[in-house]
Design a protein around this motif. Structure first.
Motif, mmCIF file in Angstrom:
data_model
loop_
_atom_site.group_PDB
_atom_site.id
_atom_site.type_symbol
_atom_site.label_atom_id
_atom_site.label_comp_id
_atom_site.label_asym_id
_atom_site.label_seq_id
_atom_site.Cartn_x
_atom_site.Cartn_y
_atom_site.Cartn_z
ATOM 1 N N ALA A 230 -85.232 95.329 54.015
ATOM 2 C CA ALA A 230 -86.564 94.923 54.458
ATOM 3 C C ALA A 230 -86.837 93.467 54.098
ATOM 4 O O ALA A 230 -87.399 92.698 54.905
ATOM 5 N N GLN A 231 -86.448 93.071 52.904
ATOM 6 C CA GLN A 231 -86.676 91.688 52.497
ATOM 7 C C GLN A 231 -85.713 90.715 53.188
ATOM 8 O O GLN A 231 -86.067 89.552 53.418
ATOM 9 N N LEU A 232 -84.533 91.187 53.532
ATOM 10 C CA LEU A 232 -83.622 90.351 54.300
ATOM 11 C C LEU A 232 -84.195 90.034 55.682
ATOM 12 O O LEU A 232 -84.004 88.930 56.211
ATOM 13 N N ALA A 233 -84.908 90.988 56.262
ATOM 14 C CA ALA A 233 -85.542 90.742 57.559
ATOM 15 C C ALA A 233 -86.544 89.601 57.463
ATOM 16 O O ALA A 233 -86.632 88.744 58.356
ATOM 17 N N ASP A 234 -87.311 89.590 56.366
ATOM 18 C CA ASP A 234 -88.258 88.483 56.166
ATOM 19 C C ASP A 234 -87.524 87.158 55.962
ATOM 20 O O ASP A 234 -87.915 86.120 56.521
ATOM 21 N N LEU A 235 -86.432 87.204 55.164
ATOM 22 C CA LEU A 235 -85.676 85.991 54.868
ATOM 23 C C LEU A 235 -85.066 85.386 56.134
ATOM 24 O O LEU A 235 -84.963 84.164 56.258
ATOM 25 N N SER A 236 -84.696 86.236 57.081
ATOM 26 C CA SER A 236 -84.016 85.758 58.286
ATOM 27 C C SER A 236 -84.974 85.211 59.333
ATOM 28 O O SER A 236 -84.547 84.843 60.432
ATOM 29 N N SER A 237 -86.252 85.167 59.027
ATOM 30 C CA SER A 237 -87.224 84.662 59.999
ATOM 31 C C SER A 237 -87.998 83.465 59.456
ATOM 32 O O SER A 237 -89.128 83.205 59.868
ATOM 33 N N GLU A 238 -87.384 82.718 58.539
ATOM 34 C CA GLU A 238 -88.071 81.584 57.922
ATOM 35 C C GLU A 238 -87.943 80.300 58.729
ATOM 36 O O GLU A 238 -88.569 79.289 58.401
ATOM 37 N N GLY A 239 -87.090 80.303 59.758
ATOM 38 C CA GLY A 239 -86.995 79.147 60.629
ATOM 39 C C GLY A 239 -86.001 78.086 60.206
ATOM 40 O O GLY A 239 -86.009 76.980 60.753
ATOM 41 N N GLY A 240 -85.118 78.382 59.246
ATOM 42 C CA GLY A 240 -84.148 77.410 58.778
ATOM 43 C C GLY A 240 -82.763 77.657 59.343
ATOM 44 O O GLY A 240 -82.525 78.595 60.121
ATOM 45 N N ASP A 241 -81.808 76.810 58.917
ATOM 46 C CA ASP A 241 -80.423 76.947 59.362
ATOM 47 C C ASP A 241 -79.799 78.274 58.958
ATOM 48 O O ASP A 241 -78.843 78.731 59.588
ATOM 49 N N GLY A 242 -80.313 78.870 57.904
ATOM 50 C CA GLY A 242 -79.700 80.089 57.397
ATOM 51 C C GLY A 242 -80.090 81.354 58.123
ATOM 52 O O GLY A 242 -79.481 82.411 57.907
ATOM 53 N N ASP A 243 -81.096 81.282 58.993
ATOM 54 C CA ASP A 243 -81.615 82.505 59.619
ATOM 55 C C ASP A 243 -80.521 83.292 60.333
ATOM 56 O O ASP A 243 -80.392 84.508 60.168
ATOM 57 N N GLN A 244 -79.711 82.592 61.154
ATOM 58 C CA GLN A 244 -78.694 83.295 61.944
ATOM 59 C C GLN A 244 -77.651 83.958 61.051
ATOM 60 O O GLN A 244 -77.157 85.051 61.355
ATOM 61 N N HIS A 245 -77.337 83.313 59.931
ATOM 62 C CA HIS A 245 -76.325 83.868 59.038
ATOM 63 C C HIS A 245 -76.866 85.070 58.275
ATOM 64 O O HIS A 245 -76.142 86.057 58.063
ATOM 65 N N VAL A 246 -78.118 85.017 57.875
ATOM 66 C CA VAL A 246 -78.724 86.176 57.210
ATOM 67 C C VAL A 246 -78.825 87.338 58.192
ATOM 68 O O VAL A 246 -78.604 88.501 57.823
ATOM 69 N N ARG A 247 -79.116 87.039 59.456
ATOM 70 C CA ARG A 247 -79.159 88.106 60.454
ATOM 71 C C ARG A 247 -77.780 88.734 60.643
ATOM 72 O O ARG A 247 -77.661 89.955 60.809
ATOM 73 N N LYS A 248 -76.716 87.906 60.621
ATOM 74 C CA LYS A 248 -75.359 88.459 60.713
ATOM 75 C C LYS A 248 -75.065 89.376 59.534
ATOM 76 O O LYS A 248 -74.479 90.456 59.687
ATOM 77 N N LEU A 249 -75.474 88.942 58.355
ATOM 78 C CA LEU A 249 -75.280 89.754 57.160
ATOM 79 C C LEU A 249 -76.010 91.078 57.288
ATOM 80 O O LEU A 249 -75.459 92.156 57.003
ATOM 81 N N THR A 250 -77.253 91.027 57.742
ATOM 82 C CA THR A 250 -78.053 92.242 57.893
ATOM 83 C C THR A 250 -77.454 93.172 58.939
ATOM 84 O O THR A 250 -77.377 94.397 58.731
ATOM 85 N N ALA A 251 -77.010 92.619 60.067
ATOM 86 C CA ALA A 251 -76.409 93.442 61.116
ATOM 87 C C ALA A 251 -75.143 94.132 60.629
ATOM 88 O O ALA A 251 -74.880 95.298 60.968
ATOM 89 N N PHE A 252 -74.357 93.427 59.832
ATOM 90 C CA PHE A 252 -73.145 94.019 59.264
ATOM 91 C C PHE A 252 -73.499 95.222 58.396
ATOM 92 O O PHE A 252 -72.868 96.288 58.482
ATOM 93 N N ILE A 253 -74.512 95.057 57.554
ATOM 94 C CA ILE A 253 -74.932 96.159 56.670
ATOM 95 C C ILE A 253 -75.432 97.341 57.493
ATOM 96 O O ILE A 253 -75.096 98.497 57.221
ATOM 97 N N GLU A 254 -76.232 97.052 58.522
ATOM 98 C CA GLU A 254 -76.815 98.108 59.333
ATOM 99 C C GLU A 254 -75.749 98.926 60.058
ATOM 100 O O GLU A 254 -75.950 100.127 60.308
ATOM 101 N N THR A 255 -74.627 98.320 60.404
ATOM 102 C CA THR A 255 -73.599 99.018 61.171
ATOM 103 C C THR A 255 -72.463 99.551 60.294
ATOM 104 O O THR A 255 -71.474 100.064 60.836
ATOM 105 N N SER A 256 -72.609 99.458 58.996
ATOM 106 C CA SER A 256 -71.540 99.936 58.105
ATOM 107 C C SER A 256 -71.450 101.451 58.119
ATOM 108 O O SER A 256 -72.455 102.147 57.947
#
Length: 262
Positions: A230-256
């Protein structure tokens, strides 16, 4: 012009580009296709329904395209597909797939595969991957782009290794290793973000900072996995360069399917 040693055996039906090099006492099977500029050392066996791209360097005594080490295998014409510009060193074994999975083992481009590595049936190895000497991939393992698996490490069947991650030497990995994370041990546990690797590949300071924050949420703040997501979702929407990478991390976890190392 191709350079095929007189002691090599090229079975009828094999399709070799004009400039391939085949070393002494090597065998190339009837269902093998090999692209331009590929070099095969001595005493290697390239067999099965195997397609090898251009510019690959295959060392001595390699065994490529062999039958899967799966007791359910009944001789089906499953495949191995290897891309371009891979280095595959001595005594490496790479097997074809099984019909219980997609039927194909894949190796991408520009990989560095050292001596005595095993890539089992139905594995999917990305591109720019390093598999150090004696790294062992069981069946159905997925390795993302730019990942590193250090020497004498073993990876359990069906485990995924995320992109830009690193598994330390002599480790046993039995659950998924998320992208960007360093892990080591028997059994492997997380040890932080692969900061140096990300810097070398041009990740911005902002992106690395975001991934460090994501790592803290996953592993350092005492959160359950659901709370961390849940907190990763918030982190991935902050508008910085890291958003796409945090989303990749979250997607990986969700599909494990096996769960991530924790």
């Amino acid at each position: 012009m191709s350079s095929i040693h007189p002691t090599a055996v090229i079975e009828p039906g094999a399709e070799l580009a004009e400039d391939v090099v085949i070393g002494a006492y090597s065998i190339v099977g009837a269902n093998v296709t090999m692209g331009a500029g590929t070099v095969v050392g001595s005493h290697s066996v390239i067999e099965g329904h195997t397609t090898i791209g251009a510019g690959n360097q295959i060392g001595h005594y390699a065994s490529i395209g062999g039958r899967p080490q799966d007791m359910k295998y009944k001789g089906e014409p499953t495949r191995l597909v290897i891309g371009d510009r891979n280095t595959i060193r001595e005594f490496t074994t790479i097997h074809t797939g099984t019909v219980q999975d997609s039927g194909v083992t894949t190796v991408g481009d520009d990989n560095w595969i050292m001596a005595y590595v095993h890539i089992g049936h139905d594995c999917q190895i990305g591109s720019n991957v390093i598999l150090s000497s004696t790294a062992q991939m069981a069946g159905h393992v997925i390795v993302g782009d730019w990942a590193i698996v250090a020497g004498m490490s073993g990876v359990h069947q069906f485990v995924r290794i995320g992109e830009h991650s690193m598994l330390g030497g002599a480790s046993a990995l039995v659950q998924d290793l998320p992208p960007f994370v360093i892990a080591a041990g028997n059994k492997a546990v997380p040890h932080g973000i692969n900061v140096e690797g990300l810097r070398r590949r041009g990740f911005s300071a902002d992106a690395i900072s975001a991934l460090r924050s994501a790592y803290r949420l996953l592993y350092k703040n005492g959160l359950s996995l659901e709370e961390a997501k849940a907190q990763l979702a918030d982190l991935s929407s902050e508008g910085g360069d890291g958003d796409q990478h945090v989303r990749k991390l979250t997607a990986f976890i969700e599909t494990s399917q096996r769960g991530i190392i924790r």
